[in-house]
Design a protein around this motif. Structure first.
Motif, mmCIF file in Angstrom:
data_model
loop_
_atom_site.group_PDB
_atom_site.id
_atom_site.type_symbol
_atom_site.label_atom_id
_atom_site.label_comp_id
_atom_site.label_asym_id
_atom_site.label_seq_id
_atom_site.Cartn_x
_atom_site.Cartn_y
_atom_site.Cartn_z
ATOM 1 N N ARG A 5 0.847 -1.198 0.000
ATOM 2 C CA ARG A 5 0.000 0.000 0.000
ATOM 3 C C ARG A 5 0.875 1.238 0.000
ATOM 4 N NH1 ARG A 5 -2.941 3.295 3.943
ATOM 5 N NH2 ARG A 5 -4.907 3.998 2.983
ATOM 6 N N ILE A 62 0.734 5.644 -0.583
ATOM 7 C CA ILE A 62 -0.088 6.844 -0.622
ATOM 8 C C ILE A 62 0.712 7.938 -1.328
ATOM 9 C CG2 ILE A 62 -1.269 8.619 0.702
ATOM 10 C CD1 ILE A 62 -2.612 5.914 0.909
ATOM 11 N N GLU A 100 -4.534 6.679 -3.008
ATOM 12 C CA GLU A 100 -4.093 5.339 -2.614
ATOM 13 C C GLU A 100 -3.700 4.502 -3.833
ATOM 14 O OE1 GLU A 100 -5.860 2.257 0.537
ATOM 15 O OE2 GLU A 100 -6.974 2.253 -1.361
ATOM 16 N N SER A 153 -9.491 5.186 -4.047
ATOM 17 C CA SER A 153 -9.642 5.692 -2.686
ATOM 18 C C SER A 153 -8.689 6.868 -2.491
ATOM 19 C CB SER A 153 -9.333 4.583 -1.679
ATOM 20 O OG SER A 153 -9.425 5.074 -0.352
ATOM 21 N N TYR A 154 -9.184 7.936 -1.883
ATOM 22 C CA TYR A 154 -8.331 9.107 -1.702
ATOM 23 C C TYR A 154 -8.732 9.862 -0.446
ATOM 24 C CZ TYR A 154 -12.270 11.839 -3.496
ATOM 25 O OH TYR A 154 -13.505 12.394 -3.664
ATOM 26 N N ALA A 178 1.389 2.978 5.475
ATOM 27 C CA ALA A 178 1.649 3.038 4.038
ATOM 28 C C ALA A 178 3.015 3.664 3.770
ATOM 29 C CB ALA A 178 0.572 3.850 3.328
#
Length: 234
Positions: free
Chosen positions: A2, A4, A28, A37-38, A84
């Motif tokens: 993961r 970011i 993401e 997804s943010y 992340a």
């Protein structure tokens, strides 16, 4: 894995002079795919935004009047990024501001962002990959043919989305389609299967790489990992 992709906008350039974060944008990426997804938040900085900064990002003091302060959004922000790898262009700038905001919390029970996330600086990475060449985000977009035509002013979420494309290309991977394009592509594929499944099946080909090709691919990944100082997992 993961990751970011993160960017911030601020009231000025130096947190040591009391400047604060006014916008956070974060996108993401999981296993080299932009997930859709943010995290995006405007923040009241509890001080004036400098005119020079407004000229860069266009975010005015009037616009920020009704926005929450950092202490009101810190839990949600930290929940999104914790664990992340943060991918940031010119990471010392953004990390410095995030840590400044964390240090202003009373009491500061969180420490610094590095306690929660690994930090990767794409500016540093770009300077290693393209020595002697411009390494700004705009320059990388031009070099890697990433469309940033909507970027007339800086904006944290827009810059994070652009940086996601740039980072994936810099590290040798195919840029994932946007959510809309993914939906369009899935719809088109489904239509093809429905209208002519026999033809679609005949067009599928499975090509098995030779031992020489596999060895060349492994060599390429090893060299890429050295050049980018990034662990390659594909």
């Amino acid at each position: 894995m993961r990751q970011i992709i993160l960017d911030t906008e601020t009231t000025g350039i130096d947190p040591k002079k009391g400047h604060r974060i006014i916008e956070i944008g974060a996108v993401e990426v999981i296993d080299r795919r932009v997930t859709g997804s943010y995290y995006h938040q405007y923040i009241h900085p509890e001080r004036e935004v400098e005119k020079e900064a407004i000229n860069v990002h266009g975010i005015t003091n009037e616009f920020l009047k009704d926005k929450p302060v950092f202490s009101a959004i810190v839990d949600e922000f930290m929940a999104f990024v914790t664990g992340a790898e943060l991918i940031i262009h010119n990471a010392p700038f953004d990390v410095g501001f995030i840590n400044h905001e964390l240090n202003l919390l009373k009491p500061n029970t969180r420490g610094i962002i590095e306690d929660y996330c690994k930090i990767t600086d794409t500016l540093k990475m770009a300077r290693r990959m393209y020595p002697g060449q411009r390494a700004s985000l705009d320059a990388l977009c031009k070099r890697l043919m990433v469309d940033n035509s909507n970027r007339t002013l800086h904006g944290a979420l827009l810059d994070a989305e652009i940086l996601a494309d740039v980072y994936l290309l810099m590290t040798g991977g195919q840029v994932s389609l946007s959510l809309k394009n993914q939906q369009d592509a899935a719809s088109a594929a489904a239509q093809t299967r429905l209208t002519n499944p026999a033809e679609a099946q005949t067009q599928l080909r499975i090509i098995t790489p030779s031992d020489e090709e596999l060895a060349a691919h492994r060599d390429y990944l090893t060299q890429l990992a050295k050049e980018t100082n990034t662990e390659i997992r594909w």
